[in-house]
Enzyme design. Structure first.
Site, PDB file in Angstrom:
ATOM      1  N   CYS A 113      -5.042  38.176 -27.534  1.00 25.23           N
ATOM      2  CA  CYS A 113      -5.955  39.276 -27.886  1.00 25.23           C
ATOM      3  C   CYS A 113      -5.665  39.862 -29.273  1.00 25.23           C
ATOM      4  CB  CYS A 113      -5.896  40.373 -26.833  1.00 25.23           C
ATOM      5  SG  CYS A 113      -6.386  39.787 -25.205  1.00 25.23           S
ATOM      6  N   HIS A 250      -9.120  46.576 -30.180  1.00 22.60           N
ATOM      7  CA  HIS A 250      -9.364  45.491 -29.235  1.00 22.60           C
ATOM      8  C   HIS A 250      -9.866  46.122 -27.937  1.00 22.60           C
ATOM      9  CE1 HIS A 250      -8.944  42.312 -26.453  1.00 22.60           C
ATOM     10  NE2 HIS A 250      -7.855  42.791 -25.877  1.00 22.60           N
ATOM     11  N   ASN A 280     -13.481  42.244 -21.954  1.00 21.09           N
ATOM     12  CA  ASN A 280     -12.413  41.890 -22.883  1.00 21.09           C
ATOM     13  C   ASN A 280     -12.679  40.476 -23.407  1.00 21.09           C
ATOM     14  OD1 ASN A 280     -10.048  41.064 -24.106  1.00 21.09           O
ATOM     15  ND2 ASN A 280      -8.698  41.903 -22.542  1.00 21.09           N
TER      16      ASN A 280
HETATM   17  N1  ACO Z   1     -11.757  45.031  -7.222  1.00 20.96           N
HETATM   18  C1  ACO Z   1     -11.313  45.773  -6.194  1.00 20.96           C
HETATM   19  N2  ACO Z   1     -10.026  45.978  -5.968  1.00 20.96           N
HETATM   20  C2  ACO Z   1      -9.131  45.423  -6.796  1.00 20.96           C
HETATM   21  C3  ACO Z   1      -9.528  44.632  -7.895  1.00 20.96           C
HETATM   22  C4  ACO Z   1     -10.905  44.442  -8.081  1.00 20.96           C
HETATM   23  N3  ACO Z   1     -11.393  43.702  -9.094  1.00 20.96           N
HETATM   24  N4  ACO Z   1      -8.424  44.210  -8.555  1.00 20.96           N
HETATM   25  C5  ACO Z   1      -7.367  44.715  -7.925  1.00 20.96           C
HETATM   26  N5  ACO Z   1      -7.802  45.444  -6.843  1.00 20.96           N
HETATM   27  C6  ACO Z   1      -7.000  46.183  -5.867  1.00 20.96           C
HETATM   28  C7  ACO Z   1      -5.587  45.652  -5.762  1.00 20.96           C
HETATM   29  O1  ACO Z   1      -5.541  44.554  -4.876  1.00 20.96           O
HETATM   30  C8  ACO Z   1      -4.851  46.856  -5.242  1.00 20.96           C
HETATM   31  O2  ACO Z   1      -5.089  46.957  -3.864  1.00 20.96           O
HETATM   32  P1  ACO Z   1      -3.918  47.446  -2.854  1.00 20.96           P
HETATM   33  O3  ACO Z   1      -3.595  48.828  -3.311  1.00 20.96           O
HETATM   34  O4  ACO Z   1      -4.581  47.353  -1.551  1.00 20.96           O
HETATM   35  O5  ACO Z   1      -2.804  46.470  -3.088  1.00 20.96           O
HETATM   36  C9  ACO Z   1      -5.577  48.023  -5.906  1.00 20.96           C
HETATM   37  O6  ACO Z   1      -6.843  47.516  -6.327  1.00 20.96           O
HETATM   38  C10 ACO Z   1      -4.825  48.568  -7.118  1.00 20.96           C
HETATM   39  O7  ACO Z   1      -4.420  47.496  -7.940  1.00 20.96           O
HETATM   40  P2  ACO Z   1      -3.640  47.704  -9.285  1.00 20.96           P
HETATM   41  O8  ACO Z   1      -3.403  46.383  -9.922  1.00 20.96           O
HETATM   42  O9  ACO Z   1      -2.455  48.580  -9.005  1.00 20.96           O
HETATM   43  O10 ACO Z   1      -4.734  48.520 -10.072  1.00 20.96           O
HETATM   44  P3  ACO Z   1      -4.622  49.273 -11.448  1.00 20.96           P
HETATM   45  O11 ACO Z   1      -5.003  50.674 -11.300  1.00 20.96           O
HETATM   46  O12 ACO Z   1      -3.329  48.960 -12.138  1.00 20.96           O
HETATM   47  O13 ACO Z   1      -5.798  48.594 -12.290  1.00 20.96           O
HETATM   48  C11 ACO Z   1      -6.066  46.948 -14.008  1.00 20.96           C
HETATM   49  C12 ACO Z   1      -5.764  47.198 -12.529  1.00 20.96           C
HETATM   50  C13 ACO Z   1      -7.475  47.420 -14.311  1.00 20.96           C
HETATM   51  C14 ACO Z   1      -5.960  45.455 -14.295  1.00 20.96           C
HETATM   52  C15 ACO Z   1      -5.053  47.726 -14.879  1.00 20.96           C
HETATM   53  O14 ACO Z   1      -3.747  47.458 -14.478  1.00 20.96           O
HETATM   54  C16 ACO Z   1      -5.194  47.425 -16.316  1.00 20.96           C
HETATM   55  O15 ACO Z   1      -6.161  47.781 -16.934  1.00 20.96           O
HETATM   56  N6  ACO Z   1      -4.195  46.775 -16.927  1.00 20.96           N
HETATM   57  C17 ACO Z   1      -4.285  46.361 -18.293  1.00 20.96           C
HETATM   58  C18 ACO Z   1      -4.608  44.959 -18.263  1.00 20.96           C
HETATM   59  C19 ACO Z   1      -5.503  44.522 -19.359  1.00 20.96           C
HETATM   60  O16 ACO Z   1      -6.337  45.213 -19.858  1.00 20.96           O
HETATM   61  N7  ACO Z   1      -5.306  43.281 -19.699  1.00 20.96           N
HETATM   62  C20 ACO Z   1      -6.135  42.657 -20.642  1.00 20.96           C
HETATM   63  C21 ACO Z   1      -5.374  41.683 -21.406  1.00 20.96           C
HETATM   64  S1  ACO Z   1      -4.148  42.459 -22.323  1.00 20.96           S
HETATM   65  C22 ACO Z   1      -4.916  43.327 -23.426  1.00 20.96           C
HETATM   66  O17 ACO Z   1      -5.933  42.901 -23.867  1.00 20.96           O
HETATM   67  C23 ACO Z   1      -4.327  44.598 -23.795  1.00 20.96           C
END
Ligand code: ACO
Length: 323
Positions: A113, A250, A280
């Site tokens: 990214c 980004h 993204n």
């Molecule tokens: N739909 C519904 N539920 C979901 C989904 C989905 N798509 N994905 C995960 N869940 C569930 C999980 O299974 C979990 O359930 P549980 O509590 O029963 O186990 C619950 O939602 C919470 O999951 P988390 O992973 O803890 O959710 P979080 O609040 O951390 O959000 C996310 C996840 C959006 C990926 C977040 O961590 C994030 O934005 N991280 C940054 C990642 C990113 O942007 N990466 C891009 C590449 S790197 C970059 O470009 C910077």
């Protein structure tokens, strides 16, 4: 001193739009969950015949038109991508051929990214070193092809697209009033390689593999890394956030961008955000967002713009330009 001036910008998106409602028919998710956690509402997905190469070429033609230049004016093509058409040759050489350019150099850059910030920094250094007079710097991706469409934790986050800058070598005063790239900084810390990676490759599995991510770990590092490198670039340029009109980040996740804006003490309205409709798009996201903001009249000639990114590796970086 020589400055790399952004002469033109352009972008390209695949025809097909996939909304959150469409994705919820594929995996167990909802528009509400995706919108609340990421700010993403829709993304473009490449169809058959649409590839990183074809999107890159389309974005490049638009950037050249915008600059009022012809392909033959270009003597360096850099494509930032993690989703090349082939393992080799570099997608940049294919773009060069499609544009009918037969001189100069062409190569890819792989910093996930952060690829576009790495590519801009590289192009600027090579232009300053006299290797090129006019560069096409492109971010182009088809992440949909490396997503595991059974994994709801990753497949909802990404989209496809491309964006391009035409950079030309111009004489500047060496002051911040110059047009062009003013300062940049690229960083990496490979200890975190297993937090965001693709589980395949030519030398290991002999397959392309699928994207894997520990979302929470990425989130934890993102705001700090990004804000620190932005501060570093502003310090290098001897400027502050108050002097900068636009921030083009980004587009990973709306919550990361809100966190960065808050840490810098900058109003979110000065952050160009396209994540809602592009998702993204990895290395393509900065030039895509930049192009949107130029074409809708937000970013104007003479304004200072700070670009930033973080991604797999981890890699991160920022680049400051006067447009
Ligand atoms: N739909 C519904 N539920 C979901 C989904 C989905 N798509 N994905 C995960 N869940 C569930 C999980 O299974 C979990 O359930 P549980 O509590 O029963 O186990 C619950 O939602 C919470 O999951 P988390 O992973 O803890 O959710 P979080 O609040 O951390 O959000 C996310 C996840 C959006 C990926 C977040 O961590 C994030 O934005 N991280 C940054 C990642 C990113 O942007 N990466 C891009 C590449 S790197 C970059 O470009 C910077």
């Amino acid at each position: 001193m020589i400055r790399s001036v952004i002469k033109g910008v352009g972008s390209a998106l695949p025809e097909r739009v996939m909304t959150n409602a469409d994705i919820s028919k594929i995996v167990d998710t909802s528009d509400e969950w995706i919108t609340e956690r990421t700010g993403i509402r829709a993304r473009h997905i490449a169809g058959e015949g649409e590839t990183t190469r074809s999107l890159a070429v389309m974005a490049s033609r638009k950037a050249l038109d915008h600059a009022g230049m012809r392909p033959n004016d270009i003597d360096m093509v850099i494509v930032a991508t993690s989703t090349p058409d082939n393992t080799f040759p570099a997608t940049a050489t294919m773009v060069q051929a499609d544009l009918g350019i037969q001189h100069g150099a062409a190569f890819d850059i792989q910093a996930v990214c952060t690829g576009f910030v790495y590519a801009l920094t590289t192009a600027d250094s090579l232009i300053k070193a006299g290797q090129a007079k006019a560069a096409l710097v492109i971010g182009a991706e088809t992440f949909s092809r490396i997503l595991d469409w059974n994994d709801r934790t990753t497949c909802v986050l990404f989209g496809d697209g491309a964006g391009a800058f035409v950079l030309t070598a111009e004489e500047g005063e060496g002051a911040n009033s110059d047009q062009g790239l003013l300062a940049s900084k690229i960083r990496a810390d490979g200890r975190y390689a297993d937090k965001l990676y693709v589980d395949g490759g030519p030398s290991t599995t002999k397959t392309v593999g699928y994207l894997r991510m520990e979302g929470r770990e990425v989130f934890k590092h993102a705001v700090n890394n990004i804000a620190t490198v932005m501060d570093d670039v502003m310090r290098r340029a001897g400027t502050t956030a108050n002097d900068i009109q636009w921030f083009v980040p980004h587009q990973a996740n709306r919550r990361i961008l809100e966190g960065v804006a808050k840490k810098l003490g900058v109003d979110e309205s000065r952050f160009v955000m396209t994540v809602a409709y592009h998702g993204n798009t990895s290395a393509a996201s900065i030039p895509l967002a930049f192009d949107v903001a130029v074409k809708d009249g937000r970013i104007e000639r003479g304004q200072m713009v700070l670009m930033e990114a973080m991604g797999g590796g981890f890699t991160w970086g920022a680049a400051l330009a006067r447009y």
